[in-house]
Design an enzyme around this catalytic site. Structure first.
Site, PDB file in Angstrom:
ATOM      1  CB  CYS A  12      53.533 -62.940  56.225  1.00 30.44           C
ATOM      2  SG  CYS A  12      52.777 -64.573  56.155  1.00 30.44           S
ATOM      3  CG  HIS A  39      42.703 -68.802  55.074  1.00 28.79           C
ATOM      4  ND1 HIS A  39      41.821 -69.839  55.277  1.00 28.79           N
ATOM      5  CD2 HIS A  39      43.687 -68.987  55.973  1.00 28.79           C
ATOM      6  CE1 HIS A  39      42.238 -70.596  56.272  1.00 28.79           C
ATOM      7  NE2 HIS A  39      43.371 -70.096  56.714  1.00 28.79           N
ATOM      8  CG  HIS A  71      47.880 -71.980  58.504  1.00 27.02           C
ATOM      9  ND1 HIS A  71      47.923 -70.633  58.789  1.00 27.02           N
ATOM     10  CD2 HIS A  71      47.333 -72.068  57.266  1.00 27.02           C
ATOM     11  CE1 HIS A  71      47.408 -69.948  57.783  1.00 27.02           C
ATOM     12  NE2 HIS A  71      47.056 -70.792  56.843  1.00 27.02           N
ATOM     13  CD  GLU A 123      48.637 -69.997  64.255  1.00 32.09           C
ATOM     14  OE1 GLU A 123      48.678 -69.281  63.239  1.00 32.09           O
ATOM     15  OE2 GLU A 123      48.860 -69.560  65.405  1.00 32.09           O
ATOM     16  CB  SER A 216      41.854 -64.175  54.790  1.00 28.33           C
ATOM     17  OG  SER A 216      42.857 -63.524  55.528  1.00 28.33           O
ATOM     18  CG  ASN A 218      45.704 -62.276  57.784  1.00 29.22           C
ATOM     19  OD1 ASN A 218      45.865 -61.251  57.139  1.00 29.22           O
ATOM     20  ND2 ASN A 218      45.840 -63.481  57.257  1.00 29.22           N
TER      21      ASN A 218
HETATM   22  S1  SF4 Z   1      52.868 -66.854  61.752  1.00 31.30           S
HETATM   23 FE1  SF4 Z   1      51.443 -66.984  60.009  1.00 31.30          FE
HETATM   24  S2  SF4 Z   1      50.957 -64.827  59.529  1.00 31.30           S
HETATM   25 FE2  SF4 Z   1      52.787 -64.823  60.845  1.00 31.30          FE
HETATM   26  S3  SF4 Z   1      54.539 -64.792  59.446  1.00 31.30           S
HETATM   27 FE3  SF4 Z   1      54.102 -66.939  59.912  1.00 31.30          FE
HETATM   28  S4  SF4 Z   1      52.701 -67.639  58.302  1.00 31.30           S
HETATM   29 FE4  SF4 Z   1      52.707 -65.402  58.265  1.00 31.30          FE
END
Ligand code: SF4
Length: 296
Positions: A12, A39, A71, A123, A216, A218
Site C-alpha cells: 500500500c 511484516h 503503523h 498500530e 502479517s 492483513n
Molecule cells: S493504514 Fe496501514 S495498511 Fe492502510 S494504507 Fe496506511 S499503512 Fe497501508
C-alpha cells in the site's frame, strides 16, 4: 490454467512511503526503525542490507536517528523518544493518523473507547498508548467482557476486514441496547480494496495463493476472507513455499498479496506458476496462460 491476478494487492502507499523514507534517510547517515516497518522478511532483509537497524525498544537504538513506522505510535511514546534526544523521522501513514484523530474525538466527546483489532499489534498499541481506560475486541466472545457504558465509541485497526468490523459493531449494539453507540469507520481504503478484490478472486478461482509474511495481520485476514469463497487457499511467504500438487486439476488460479508484500516477492510466484503450466500441457492443447486483471 488461467492465472488471475487481483487488481488491488501488494504494497500500500503507506508502507511504500515508509520504506522510501527509511532508504533516503539511510543515505544521509545511520538510522534505526522503531518497531516493524512491514511484516515481511524480504523488505526487512533489503533494509538490513542497506545498514538500517531495527529495534523494538528505543533504549536499545544505537543511532541518533529513529524512524516511527507507518503503523504510528502514541503521543506519550512520541514525547518519550523526542525527550530521549533522537532525531525522529515520522513515517506514520495518514490513514493511521485519521484513526488516532477519530479515537481522540470519541474520547473527548465522552465515549468509552472500544477498538476492534489485535491488542498486541503495533498500530493498536499506538492507538491505546494514550488512553487510561479502553477495551480492544477482536471477536464476538471478547464483547461479552465489555464493561457496560452509557456511551461507547468504536473505531478499528486500519487493516481489519470491514465486514468483520461491521458485524462486531452490530453485535455490540445488540448486546448494549441501552448504550449510545458511535462508530467511526477507520478501516483504510487500500485494505477495503484488497479485501473486495480478494472476494472476487475467491469466487472465480479453484485455487488461490495469498502471498505475505507469516506475521502479517492483513495477509492472514486476506486468507480468511478468500477461504469463505474458495476451498483451496494457500498462504505463502515466498516462491519456494509453492507446492505443485496444490494445482492439480485447477482451471483458474488466483493470486493476491497483503499490503506489506513487495512486487519482487509476487512476480517470482506468477512466473513459477506460468512455468509449471507450460511444462504440464502438451503444446497441442496448451492454453495460453493469462495474467487476467480482475475488474474492481
Ligand atoms: S493504514 Fe496501514 S495498511 Fe492502510 S494504507 Fe496506511 S499503512 Fe497501508
Amino acid at each position: 490454467m488461467k492465472i488471475k491476478v487481483a487488481r488491488h494487492m501488494g504494497l500500500c502507499f503507506g508502507v511504500k512511503d515508509a520504506i522510501q523514507l527509511a532508504e533516503e534517510t539511510a543515505k544521509t547517515g545511520p538510522v534505526t526503525i522503531f518497531g516493524p516497518l512491514a511484516h515481511n522478511p524480504s523488505i526487512k532483509n533489503r533494509l538490513l542490507e542497506q545498514g538500517i537497524e531495527f529495534t523494538e525498544q528505543h533504549q536499545h537504538a544505537r543511532t541518533d536517528t529513529l524512524i516511527v513506522t507507518a503503523h504510528g505510535t502514541s503521543d506519550r511514546m512520541r514525547q518519550e523518544i523526542n525527550e530521549a534526544g533522537f532525531d525522529v523521522k515520522d513515517a506514520t501513514c495518514p490513514l493511521v493518523h485519521f484513526a488516532h484523530r477519530s479515537l481522540k474525538k470519541l474520547v473527548s466527546d465522552g465515549y468509552y473507547p472500544v477498538i476492534i483489532g489485535k491488542e498486541d499489534h503495533i498500530e493498536v498499541r499506538g492507538l491505546t498508548g494514550d488512553l487510561d481506560a479502553y477495551t480492544v475486541v477482536s471477536q464476538a466472545s471478547d464483547i461479552d467482557q465489555l464493561p457496560p457504558a452509557e456511551r461507547m465509541g468504536i473505531i478499528s485497526q486500519t487493516t481489519q476486514p470491514i465486514d468483520h468490523v461491521e458485524s462486531l459493531v452490530e453485535y455490540i449494539k445488540a448486546k448494549f441496547p441501552e448504550s449510545e453507540i458511535r462508530f467511526t469507520d477507520t478501516v483504510c481504503h487500500p485494505t477495503k480494496q484488497r479485501q473486495k478484490s480478494a472476494i472476487e478472486l475467491g469466487q472465480q478461482s479453484d485455487v488461490v495463493i495469498v502471498i505475505g509474511g507469516r506475521t502479517s495481520n492483513n495477509t492472514r485476514q486476506l486468507s480468511r476472507t478468500v477461504s469463505r469463497f474458495c476451498d483451496r487457499v494457500y498462504q505463502i511467504e515466498k516462491v519456494e513455499d509453492l507446492n505443485r500438487n496444490w494445482f492439480e486439476s485447477a482451471d483458474a488460479v488466483g493470486i493476491t498479496a497483503g499490503t506489506s508484500t513487495p512486487d519482487e516477492v509476487i512476480q517470482p510466484v506468477i512466473e513459477q506458476l506460468r512455468l509449471w503450466d507450460n511444462a504440464e500441457c502438451p503444446a497441442s492443447v496448451r492454453m495460453e496462460t493469462q495474467a487476467k486483471v480482475m475488474a474492481d
